[in-house]
Design an enzyme around this catalytic site. Sequence first.
Site, short mmCIF file in Angstrom:
data_model
loop_
_atom_site.label_atom_id
_atom_site.label_comp_id
_atom_site.label_asym_id
_atom_site.label_seq_id
_atom_site.Cartn_x
_atom_site.Cartn_y
_atom_site.Cartn_z
N GLN A 216 5.18 -9.34 -5.94
CA GLN A 216 6.58 -9.31 -5.53
C GLN A 216 6.93 -7.83 -5.44
OE1 GLN A 216 8.49 -11.68 -4.16
NE2 GLN A 216 9.31 -12.73 -5.95
N SER A 217 7.54 -7.41 -4.33
CA SER A 217 7.64 -5.97 -4.13
C SER A 217 8.49 -5.23 -5.13
CB SER A 217 8.16 -5.68 -2.73
OG SER A 217 7.11 -5.89 -1.84
N THR A 218 9.72 -5.75 -5.35
CA THR A 218 10.60 -4.97 -6.20
C THR A 218 11.12 -5.81 -7.35
OG1 THR A 218 12.53 -5.61 -4.95
CG2 THR A 218 11.40 -3.60 -4.24
#
Length: 699
Positions: free
Chosen positions: A22-24
């Site tokens: 999950q990127s952020t």
Amino acid sequence: MNGEHKITSGHRARTALVYLRQSTLVQVREHTESTMRQYALADVAVSLGWAPQDVEVIDRDLGLSGTSAAHRAGFRDLMSRVCLGEVGAVLGLEVSRLARSNADLARLAEMARLTGTLLIDSDGVYDLSDFNDWLVLGLKSTMSQAELHIMAGRLQAAKLAAAERGELRAPLPVGLVYDDDGMVVTDPDAEVRAAVADIFACFAAAGSAYGVVAAFAGRKFPQRAYGGAWAGQLRWGPLTHHRVLQVLRNPAYAGAYVHGRHVTRKTVDADGNVRTVTAEVPRAQWKVLIKDHHPGYVTWEEYLAVEARLAANWTASGARTVREGSALCQGIIYCGSCGGPMVANYQGAGRANYECHSRRDGKKAPSCRGIATAALDDAVARVLLDALTPEQVALALAAASEVTGQHQRATRAAELAVERARYDADRAERAFSQVEPENRLVARTLEARWEARLTALAEAEQALESARATLPSLPGRDVLAAIAADLPALWHAPTTTPRDRKRLLRTLIADVTLLPEPDRAKARIGIRWHAGTADQLIIDRPRPSGIPAATPSPAAELIRRLGLTAGNDDLVAILARHGYLTGAGRPFDVKAVQWVRRVYGIPVPSPVAAGEVSVKDAARQLGCSPGVIYYWIETGQLETRRSSGNRLCIPWTPDTEAECRARIAASGHLNPAARRTRPRKTPRCPAEQPRMSAPNGII
Ligand SMILES: [Zn+2]
């Protein structure tokens, strides 16, 4: 599931890895649905026949951004385990996006093909040794990259369009907020507004960012938190130099809307890792700049002036800022011969010279010359004060309003802090009084909070008191009028620091040049005003005290003629008899004569008369040390005469010389052959020996 038949018992005997990404952190926090779905993949693995203990979840990369695997430990872990051949299958929500870059995915696919590892996502099972699966995965990866590109392009275009209208919302610096209609307005909190405005006011007064930091010593500065648990909250902390620069250089405070002030660039470091750096863009390349977009703290012109001032302070780029030394033209004086800058060279005792910097670099031109700072500074200051005359009143009034402004700012901040503390205390009191008596635990907490607020209020009030007490009293109107009438007095006043003088000087004078001048007794000074005009003046170079150039020529001539034969005392007497005086109008003394000797290179005549020798000569002739001669003189074994300069002269006849030689020949100390006793084993420490006497009975 599509392609389930490709899973063999061999695959099931090895581990199934579920890779989560999950990127952020915001995505992790807010897109819980996606995270839940990713964790549910572990159940999918079990339903596909893996034993629950053989299913492992790698979730170390949750919340990590970046398009390369360099910083994602989870992906590296996954790769190494696939390479070891201990993984039967890798499960991800969408296999084409297991890795953020095509290169990472290609590497994973290649390793999976070699080790017979399956890749599984919601679409089905991929066996990379099967050409069709490998092709499909490659296509999907390319398409996802294209999708990212198109999406990013559309979003960026929409963003830029909004920015061009000045409507794209970006985080605002402290002191500016969005109102209910989304318009940018100054912060309704007066304390915040005062703090931001004071930074600009302090910079105008102090002239440097460090000056602002010093002015804020002991005072806090607000910061608005963005994102995270503290989003939107105001926090007060010490003001740092970096922060001051951020505020001063932010165009939002000048009411301007700017988009594209920074860009991110990718670099590859020595280890091959891709790093993203943020760089500032020159103003000419800002994508959007809308002036007067919202109310600001300074005008656009003032913003530009601040920027120019900061650039002038940037010594790393060669700027020569105002320093604390007494040399007035420091930093703005140039050599007219070689064009290089001149530097002030302080020599102690209040003396200093401007010297051409080329000398240090070894590029000095023959006509490069230095000058005493005092002489040049006096001349320049006189010109400056003459030029200032018509503006005296305006200057004094500006100074007065500046002082008043500083007074008000200093106490205003403390007053606002008291107001805030009182409000907090009132609120804590209300909360405490509203609590039901039976909620004793709650009441106790609220009471403690109320007490803390009251303490803070008392501290703030005390700070206000001391702020008022430490302020110097304002000068009266009549005092200011007197200052206005007598600017030279203000200029020379001991309370005016060299820095103040230099700043004032630089407001009017752009630079000063020491021009070539054939007359060595004069100096030609060029002054260039900011207004564009230039002046030239010629001053007398100062003469170092006692320099014989000033000695009237008959006296100098006499000293040159007689100096080789007559001693200094005799010369003084002769000069006095002629009635000659020094350049300064004083009768000649030995010192004055010595000066003339030094300049014309006239040596002092030898005090030793014919038929005499000095102690040194005698020692050389006899081949012994001067100490021996002194010993003989002291013990009366050698006749001497004192000359006018108090030098010892020895009448030197062949008899005297023979006597001395006989004495040496008989001495066991000076002539080892004549030694009757064995020498001492331990030589005496030289420090113990009396300087001019030898041990008894040796000579
Ligand atoms: Zn020079």
